[in-house]
Scaffold this active site. Sequence first.
Site, PDB file in Angstrom:
ATOM      1  CG  LEU A 151      -1.959  -1.056   1.320  1.00 22.81           C
ATOM      2  CD1 LEU A 151      -2.588  -1.059   2.707  1.00 22.81           C
ATOM      3  CD2 LEU A 151      -3.023  -0.818   0.260  1.00 22.81           C
ATOM      4  N   GLY A 152       2.043   1.154   0.577  1.00 26.68           N
ATOM      5  CA  GLY A 152       2.870   2.351   0.642  1.00 26.68           C
ATOM      6  C   GLY A 152       4.037   2.079   1.559  1.00 26.68           C
ATOM      7  CB  VAL A 209       1.742  -0.073   4.932  1.00 23.14           C
ATOM      8  CG1 VAL A 209       0.353  -0.486   5.384  1.00 23.14           C
ATOM      9  CG2 VAL A 209       2.413   0.792   5.980  1.00 23.14           C
ATOM     10  CE  LYS A 230       1.928   1.253  10.675  1.00 21.35           C
ATOM     11  NZ  LYS A 230       2.388   2.308   9.779  1.00 21.35           N
ATOM     12  CG  ASP A 251       4.903  11.726  12.537  1.00 17.32           C
ATOM     13  OD1 ASP A 251       4.960  12.910  12.134  1.00 17.32           O
ATOM     14  OD2 ASP A 251       5.304  10.765  11.865  1.00 17.32           O
TER      15      ASP A 251
END
Length: 633
Positions: A61-62, A69, A84, A177
Site C-alpha cells: 500500500l505504501g 505497509v 505494517k 506525528d
Amino acid sequence: MSSNNNTNTAPANANSSHHHHHHHHHHHHHGHGGSNSTLNNPKSSLADGAHIGNYQIVKTLGEGSFGKVKLAYHTTTGQKVALKIINKKVLAKSDMQGRIEREISYLRLLRHPHIIKLYDVIKSKDEIIMVIEYAGNELFDYIVQRDKMSEQEARRFFQQIISAVEYCHRHKIVHRDLKPENLLLDEHLNVKIADFGLSNIMTDGNFLKTSCGSPNYAAPEVISGKLYAGPEVDVWSCGVILYVMLCRRLPFDDESIPVLFKNISNGVYTLPKFLSPGAAGLIKRMLIVNPLNRISIHEIMQDDWFKVDLPEYLLPPDLKPHPEEENENNDSKKDGSSPDNDEIDDNLVNILSSTMGYEKDEIYESLESSEDTPAFNEIRDAYMLIKENKSLIKDMKANKSVSDELDTFLSQSPPTFQQQSKSHQKSQVDHETAKQHARRMASAITQQRTYHQSPFMDQYKEEDSTVSILPTSLPQIHRANMLAQGSPAASKISPLVTKKSKTRWHFGIRSRSYPLDVMGEIYIALKNLGAEWAKPSEEDLWTIKLRWKYDIGNKTNTNEKIPDLMKMVIQLFQIETNNYLVDFKFDGWESSYGDDTTVSNISEDEMSTFSAYPFLHLTTKLIMELAVNSQSN
C-alpha cells in the site's frame, strides 16, 4: 450511508490535483489506500501472494517511516487487514528489543472507535509485523474531493480526532506525528488514527530523523529539536489539521524550509475572515508557540465550539454527565483509581494474560497488593485500560448511531467476511487515482530530499545532545506527563525501569515551582553573583544567555591574555506536568580585554579541558545561591 461508494472513486479527481500538492508535500506513507506496488521486492518472503501467519499478502500500500505497509487478508475469514512491517534495524538498539516488543503489546490493548486497532503482532528474525485494522481512505483525500467542508462536518471529524488523542494521552501515549497520512477514514466516514504509540519505538526518539519530511504539522518545540515533546505537540498538530479542514490550505506553508521553520517558530499565520469566531478562537488557542500556554486536550473538550453536537461516547469518563450523581459519590473515587478496592474481574484477567502474556497469578498478586513496584504498576495500568474499554463499550451501546459499529470495535481479532462484502468492491482503485498517487509520491520524495539537505538544518546538528535530559518515552512513563489529567492513583505510579537499562540521570536542577518564578529566582541569583546576560527575546523566554567573569588567579605570564568571561546558556525544560528542569550549558569564552583574537588561537581540546572546572565551579556557585535564596523566602 450514501457515501458508501467510497471516496476513492472520485469524479472530483480533475480538480483535486491542484489542491493535492498542498497537503501532501510529504512522503505518502499509507492512506492504506494508495496502490503503489512498485515498492515490492520480489525476492522478499513478503512478496505479493506470500503467506505470513494466517494472512496472505495482496499488495504493497505504501511505505512509511517504519517500513512497508501491505494489504493482506485472513485466509479463513477473508477479512482485509493491513500489515505494517517494521524492520528491526530501524528500532532502537538491540538491548531495547524486549522493551519494544512489550510496548507494541501494550498498543494491542488500546481500543477506541477512532484509532486503528492492532490485532496481532507476528515476529520474525528481522522484522516485527503488526497486523492492523484496514481503512481504505485518507481523510485529506476526502477533504480535497469536496468543494468546501462545512464547519459542522469538519467539527464532527475534529471531535473524533480529539477524542482519540485524549484517550491515548490518558493512557500515557503521545502520538507526536499527527499528519494527514495518519488520519484514515472507514466506509462509515469515521476517522481512524494510525501509528499511535509508534514514535516511541524509533531510535533515540528523534522525531526529525524519522518524520517523513512533513514539518508543516510539527509544533515549534519539535522542529527546534527540543529534547522533550509531550502531549502539547499533539495539540499543535490537531490545530493545524482543524485549520486545513476549515480553510483548505496549510497555516504554515512555504517553499523555503528556513522560512517555514521561522513562521512555525514564531507562530506566524493568517486566519481567513469566513471562519466563525468559535472556530477561529479555538485554532488560535491551539497554535500558541509556547507549549506552557497552549490549550490542553482536556480544555479543548470543554470548548463551546467543540461541544456542539458532541456524541457522548466521545467524552472521557471524567467529563461524562452522571445522572445518578447522589449515590455515586462514594463510588466515584474508586472509579478511575486503583483496582484493588474493587472486585477483580476474572474475564479481564484472562484477556490481560492472553494479550500481554502475564501469568494469571502474577496479575492477581499485583492487583491485590498495594506494593509500588514497576512490574505491578505496569500490570495495574494494563488492567485499568481493559476495564475502561468495557465501560466505553457500555456507552457506545447506549449511542444508537454508534452501536452498529460495535462489532468491529469489540473484536480482539478481525471481523468476519460478511461485514466486509461492501468494501471488497472498493479495492479496484481507478487508474487515474493510481497515476495521481504516483505523481504525488514523486513530488513527495523530491520534496523530502531538499528538506533533508537544507543547510538550515545544519545549525541544529551540533545541538544534538547525547544527554538524555528527559524521561524515556515508554508509554508507561508518559504517565508522568499526563498526571495533571490523570486519576488520583496515577500519582503513585513510578516509571517502569527494566533491569538492563541504566538509570537515566537528570542533569541540572529540578523544580516544581511555577516556570516564571523559577526564571525570576535564577535572574536574582545571577544578579547577586555579578553575572551579565542578554535581554531574552519573546520566543526565548525560557533561555538565558549569560557572561560571567571567572578569575583565573595566578597569571604567570602577563602577556598571555587568557579569556576570562565564561559564556553559559541556562534553559528551562518541562519534564512533566508541573515539573521543570533547569539545564546549564557551557557556551565558550570571551575576553574582557575587548579583543577576542586571543581566544581563537587556543585549540578546541585545550579549551574544553581548561573549561570543565570553571564551568562546574560557576554552576555550583549558582546552585548554592539558588538554594540559599529559596530557603530565605
